[in-house]
Design a protein around this motif. Structure first.
Motif, mmCIF file in Angstrom:
data_model
loop_
_atom_site.group_PDB
_atom_site.id
_atom_site.type_symbol
_atom_site.label_atom_id
_atom_site.label_comp_id
_atom_site.label_asym_id
_atom_site.label_seq_id
_atom_site.Cartn_x
_atom_site.Cartn_y
_atom_site.Cartn_z
ATOM 1 N N GLU A 1 -2.113 29.914 -39.359
ATOM 2 C CA GLU A 1 -1.280 30.563 -40.381
ATOM 3 C C GLU A 1 -0.124 31.359 -39.774
ATOM 4 O OE1 GLU A 1 -4.022 34.566 -40.960
ATOM 5 O OE2 GLU A 1 -4.073 32.978 -42.474
ATOM 6 N N LYS A 2 -0.229 31.692 -38.479
ATOM 7 C CA LYS A 2 0.822 32.477 -37.842
ATOM 8 C C LYS A 2 1.880 31.606 -37.175
ATOM 9 C CE LYS A 2 -2.171 36.464 -36.959
ATOM 10 N NZ LYS A 2 -2.723 37.385 -35.936
ATOM 11 N N LYS A 3 1.744 30.320 -37.289
ATOM 12 C CA LYS A 3 2.712 29.424 -36.666
ATOM 13 C C LYS A 3 4.101 29.667 -37.246
ATOM 14 C CE LYS A 3 3.974 25.778 -34.215
ATOM 15 N NZ LYS A 3 3.936 25.765 -32.752
ATOM 16 N N ASN A 4 5.076 29.829 -36.359
ATOM 17 C CA ASN A 4 6.444 30.086 -36.783
ATOM 18 C C ASN A 4 7.276 28.824 -36.587
ATOM 19 O OD1 ASN A 4 8.947 31.056 -37.398
ATOM 20 N ND2 ASN A 4 9.033 32.570 -35.764
ATOM 21 N N PHE A 5 7.800 28.296 -37.661
ATOM 22 C CA PHE A 5 8.606 27.083 -37.587
ATOM 23 C C PHE A 5 10.104 27.397 -37.510
ATOM 24 C CE2 PHE A 5 4.612 25.646 -39.507
ATOM 25 C CZ PHE A 5 4.293 24.636 -38.617
ATOM 26 N N ASP A 6 10.414 28.636 -37.161
ATOM 27 C CA ASP A 6 11.781 29.074 -36.893
ATOM 28 C C ASP A 6 12.734 28.738 -38.043
ATOM 29 O OD1 ASP A 6 11.063 30.162 -34.428
ATOM 30 O OD2 ASP A 6 11.164 28.202 -33.482
ATOM 31 N N GLN A 7 13.877 28.124 -37.705
ATOM 32 C CA GLN A 7 14.923 27.905 -38.696
ATOM 33 C C GLN A 7 14.702 26.663 -39.559
ATOM 34 O OE1 GLN A 7 17.277 30.270 -39.111
ATOM 35 N NE2 GLN A 7 16.121 31.352 -37.522
ATOM 36 N N VAL A 8 13.754 25.816 -39.162
ATOM 37 C CA VAL A 8 13.516 24.581 -39.927
ATOM 38 C C VAL A 8 12.184 24.744 -40.651
ATOM 39 C CG1 VAL A 8 13.512 22.060 -39.849
ATOM 40 C CG2 VAL A 8 14.722 23.348 -38.089
ATOM 41 N N LYS A 9 12.194 25.541 -41.717
ATOM 42 C CA LYS A 9 10.970 25.877 -42.432
ATOM 43 C C LYS A 9 10.933 25.196 -43.783
ATOM 44 C CE LYS A 9 10.327 30.481 -40.403
ATOM 45 N NZ LYS A 9 10.226 31.932 -40.683
ATOM 46 N N GLY A 10 9.712 24.922 -44.252
ATOM 47 C CA GLY A 10 9.511 24.334 -45.575
ATOM 48 C C GLY A 10 8.135 23.714 -45.661
ATOM 49 N N ASP A 11 7.390 24.032 -46.713
ATOM 50 C CA ASP A 11 6.011 23.551 -46.823
ATOM 51 C C ASP A 11 5.919 22.035 -46.739
ATOM 52 O OD1 ASP A 11 5.080 26.091 -46.996
ATOM 53 O OD2 ASP A 11 4.719 26.077 -49.160
ATOM 54 N N SER A 12 6.907 21.325 -47.263
ATOM 55 C CA SER A 12 6.856 19.858 -47.283
ATOM 56 C C SER A 12 7.521 19.225 -46.068
ATOM 57 C CB SER A 12 7.523 19.331 -48.565
ATOM 58 O OG SER A 12 6.842 19.786 -49.712
ATOM 59 N N LEU A 13 8.092 20.039 -45.190
ATOM 60 C CA LEU A 13 8.673 19.512 -43.959
ATOM 61 C C LEU A 13 7.571 19.273 -42.935
ATOM 62 C CD1 LEU A 13 11.816 21.811 -43.593
ATOM 63 C CD2 LEU A 13 11.811 19.358 -44.097
ATOM 64 N N PRO A 14 7.801 18.382 -41.991
ATOM 65 C CA PRO A 14 6.769 18.138 -40.964
ATOM 66 C C PRO A 14 6.472 19.410 -40.168
ATOM 67 C CG PRO A 14 8.480 16.450 -40.883
ATOM 68 C CD PRO A 14 8.981 17.517 -41.805
ATOM 69 N N ALA A 15 5.211 19.554 -39.756
ATOM 70 C CA ALA A 15 4.838 20.631 -38.829
ATOM 71 C C ALA A 15 5.389 20.242 -37.463
ATOM 72 C CB ALA A 15 3.327 20.792 -38.787
ATOM 73 N N HIS A 16 6.483 20.863 -37.065
ATOM 74 C CA HIS A 16 7.166 20.481 -35.826
ATOM 75 C C HIS A 16 6.955 21.562 -34.767
ATOM 76 C CE1 HIS A 16 10.260 23.500 -36.604
ATOM 77 N NE2 HIS A 16 10.284 23.062 -37.864
ATOM 78 N N SER A 17 7.554 21.367 -33.621
ATOM 79 C CA SER A 17 7.471 22.331 -32.515
ATOM 80 C C SER A 17 6.024 22.596 -32.120
ATOM 81 C CB SER A 17 8.181 23.642 -32.885
ATOM 82 O OG SER A 17 9.531 23.405 -33.201
ATOM 83 N N VAL A 18 5.208 21.549 -32.128
ATOM 84 C CA VAL A 18 3.807 21.675 -31.740
ATOM 85 C C VAL A 18 3.594 21.012 -30.386
ATOM 86 C CG1 VAL A 18 2.819 21.885 -34.038
ATOM 87 C CG2 VAL A 18 3.274 19.622 -33.126
ATOM 88 N N THR A 19 2.830 21.664 -29.536
ATOM 89 C CA THR A 19 2.434 21.060 -28.265
ATOM 90 C C THR A 19 1.331 20.046 -28.523
ATOM 91 O OG1 THR A 19 0.704 22.700 -27.836
ATOM 92 C CG2 THR A 19 2.946 23.222 -27.077
ATOM 93 N N TRP A 20 0.995 19.272 -27.508
ATOM 94 C CA TRP A 20 -0.099 18.301 -27.655
ATOM 95 C C TRP A 20 -1.395 19.024 -27.988
ATOM 96 C CZ3 TRP A 20 -4.891 17.445 -25.642
ATOM 97 C CH2 TRP A 20 -5.465 16.192 -25.881
ATOM 98 N N LYS A 21 -1.640 20.125 -27.327
ATOM 99 C CA LYS A 21 -2.890 20.860 -27.546
ATOM 100 C C LYS A 21 -2.973 21.391 -28.966
ATOM 101 C CE LYS A 21 -5.611 24.680 -25.653
ATOM 102 N NZ LYS A 21 -5.667 25.737 -24.619
ATOM 103 N N GLU A 22 -1.863 21.925 -29.492
ATOM 104 C CA GLU A 22 -1.860 22.424 -30.871
ATOM 105 C C GLU A 22 -2.128 21.293 -31.852
ATOM 106 O OE1 GLU A 22 1.213 26.221 -30.800
ATOM 107 O OE2 GLU A 22 2.044 24.193 -30.827
ATOM 108 N N ALA A 23 -1.514 20.135 -31.618
ATOM 109 C CA ALA A 23 -1.720 18.989 -32.498
ATOM 110 C C ALA A 23 -3.162 18.515 -32.434
ATOM 111 C CB ALA A 23 -0.769 17.855 -32.114
ATOM 112 N N ASN A 24 -3.708 18.416 -31.235
ATOM 113 C CA ASN A 24 -5.078 17.940 -31.063
ATOM 114 C C ASN A 24 -6.070 18.880 -31.733
ATOM 115 O OD1 ASN A 24 -6.980 16.047 -29.778
ATOM 116 N ND2 ASN A 24 -7.569 17.809 -28.553
ATOM 117 N N ASN A 25 -5.904 20.201 -31.535
ATOM 118 C CA ASN A 25 -6.813 21.170 -32.140
ATOM 119 C C ASN A 25 -6.731 21.145 -33.661
ATOM 120 O OD1 ASN A 25 -7.719 22.004 -29.649
ATOM 121 N ND2 ASN A 25 -6.481 23.843 -29.574
ATOM 122 N N CYS A 26 -5.540 20.904 -34.198
ATOM 123 C CA CYS A 26 -5.389 20.839 -35.650
ATOM 124 C C CYS A 26 -6.149 19.641 -36.211
ATOM 125 C CB CYS A 26 -3.914 20.772 -36.025
ATOM 126 S SG CYS A 26 -3.614 20.815 -37.813
#
Length: 523
Positions: free
Chosen positions: A379-404
């Motif tokens: 919930e604390k993930k910051n998507f910086d200037q490209v924010k939006g609930d329907s936008l892709p979850a970007h700026s994620v490392t491999w580890k963040e993606a795998n854990n999700c």
């Protein structure tokens, strides 16, 4: 005659001195200090120990500083004529002392921790899992330096540096792995604490249906009493669900057929507490989930929340706490509902020049979006200037993606699974028809990602496999344990980079507004 010889000899000495001065003028000095006594390698040759000082030819010089038990540092410096380059190498110590418990806070798989516990409780030496050794190495080994100006990543000098970096990293890994994978006594209390921490979380996962019953209460079978029995292959999930079926379009018998057919067309997902009952067995313990929360079914792109009650089998219920099986209502938030699943059929396809057999699995129809990520993964993930609930979850490392994906009950797809799903049965280089406009199917040559699912899907109803955000897959890249693959290209890619077999190799710690992911769910 004698004077002539003396004169000639003097001329020779003077010439030699002048030559030496001329030679010295094309050299500089490399001076190296280190935080611990270390060896110095110049162009992969041992040349001395720290503190170190040596004349070296002017120009770009590659050198390494090594010490046993420390991560190697690899440098690239420009030595100017008659100049001095001073390097202070702060070497970072590594290792797992035999009298200390390694950090297991990154282990999210209960089975690994339980195996550690069982081995230790039987007084066996416990080996640190390969995945942990690889993860520590990947997280701590120094990254390569960026190409110093005026060099670029494609400069021959920088490419030579990178070759040395790869060789040094390989040597360091062998030394590290020999130390890491050796037997290490772990404290049972430490492992138990980590197991308890994971037990506070919930998991969403696909569980096979073994059988089902429907008792109709209407002439058209759209209403009735429904009972479904679930069991995972390892027996960890073993539960029955009983409730009512009320639907305006689908009969209860059709639902049962879809869930239990040899080739199923519907998938059942259960939310369970990530905590198990430990039942003594000959091999140590058998472990079983005992607290279930939600049930929902994915069928033909529909997500159907189910209202009813979970019941444990009699043999398991006697071990469970009395309040462990609550009645449930329709889930308020459905993780998978926000990322509709597509069932991918089994089959064969050409993968890296060889025919590969694929088993049935489910995959997110859309890349994981920011709303789902924040709700279920961070919930604390910051998507910086490209924010939006329907936008892709970007700026994620491999580890963040795998854990999700693990938190959602799935995993990152393998590269083979990703390519198989992307092809949708087509042998073409790209996932769209030859005469189609790629812009109808993918976001590329753009300025930023857009809402997931904005373009046409492929033949199996999967959106955004190409463009928008590049997607992490599970496979190791050129350097196993550290480098991973991104597939599909992104919003900043060119059209030629959107081919199915194209792959982008990146450090698993890498992230950017063009990196995203989706998950797979296997029976």
């Amino acid at each position: 005659m004698q004077k002539g010889l003396v004169f000639t000899f003097a001329v020779m000495l003077f010439s030699a001195w002048c030559f030496a001065q001329a030679q010295d003028s094309s050299f500089g000095v490399l001076s190296i200090q280190s935080s611990t006594p270390a060896g110095v390698w110049l162009n992969e040759q041992a040349v001395g120990n720290t503190p170190f000082s040596m004349k070296v030819p002017d120009g770009w010089t590659i050198y390494s500083v090594r010490a046993p038990g420390y991560w190697t540092e690899i440098y690239l410096s420009n030595i100017e004529k008659l100049g001095v380059v001073s390097q202070n190498a702060q070497l970072k110590k590594y290792g797992l002392p035999k009298d200390q418990t390694p950090d297991i806070s990154d282990i999210n798989d209960l089975r690994i921790l339980e195996n550690m516990y069982d081995s230790l409780s039987k007084h066996k030496a416990v080996a640190i899992p390969d995945s942990t050794c690889l993860a520590i190495f990947a997280a701590e080994f120094p990254l390569p330096i960026a190409a110093p100006s005026p060099l670029t990543d494609t400069s021959e000098i920088y490419r030579n540096y990178y070759k040395v970096y790869i060789a040094e990293r390989q040597n360091s890994f062998y030394e590290w792995y020999a130390n890491c994978s050796g037997p290490t006594e772990m404290q049972l209390s430490t492992i138990s604490k980590r197991i308890d921490e994971l037990g506070t979380k919930k998991l969403n996962g696909f569980v096979p249906v073994t059988s089902a019953k429907f008792e109709s209460t209407s002439a058209n079978d759209l209403n009735g009493n429904l009972e479904i029995f679930f069991r995972s292959p390892d027996g960890r999930a073993d539960v029955a669900w009983k409730g009512t079926w009320e639907n305006d379009f689908i009969s209860g018998n059709a639902l049962i057929q879809a869930l239990t057919a040899e080739v199923t067309s519907a998938l059942a997902f259960i939310t369970v507490q990530n905590k198990t009952l430990w039942i003594p067995a000959d091999s140590g313990y058998s472990r079983h989930f005992f607290k279930y929360h939600e049930l929902y079914i994915s069928w033909n792109g529909w997500i159907i929340p189910m209202k009813g009650t979970f019941t444990l089998p009699e043999w398991l219920a006697k071990f469970a706490p009395v309040d462990s099986i609550p009645s449930i209502s329709a889930p308020e938030e459905l993780a998978i509902a926000k990322a509709v699943l597509v069932k991918v059929p089994n089959g064969k396809f050409k993968y890296r020049g060889q025919e590969k057999q694929m088993r049935t699995f489910a995959i997110n129809a859309f890349t994981i979006n920011q709303s789902l990520y924040k709700d279920k993964c961070g919930e604390k993930k910051n998507f910086d200037q490209v924010k939006g609930d329907s936008l892709p979850a970007h700026s994620v490392t491999w580890k963040e993606a795998n854990n999700c994906c693990i938190a959602l009950g799935g995993e990152l797809p393998t590269e083979a699974e990703w390519e198989y799903a992307a092809r949708a049965g087509s042998p073409l280089t790209y996932s769209w028809p030859n005469n189609a406009n790629p812009k109808d199917y993918a976001v590329f040559n753009s300025k930023k990602p857009i809402i997931s699912g904005s373009k046409k899907p492929n033949g199996w109803g999967i959106f955004d496999m190409f463009g928008n955000v590049a997607e992490w897959v599970k496979d190791d890249g050129f350097w196993f344990g550290k480098y991973k693959y991104l597939k599909g290209g992104s919003w900043k890619s060119s059209a030629k980079d959107l081919s199915i077999e194209n792959r982008e190799e990146e450090d698993m710690r890498y992230w950017g507004t063009h990196t995203g992911f989706r998950c797979v769910f296997r029976p």
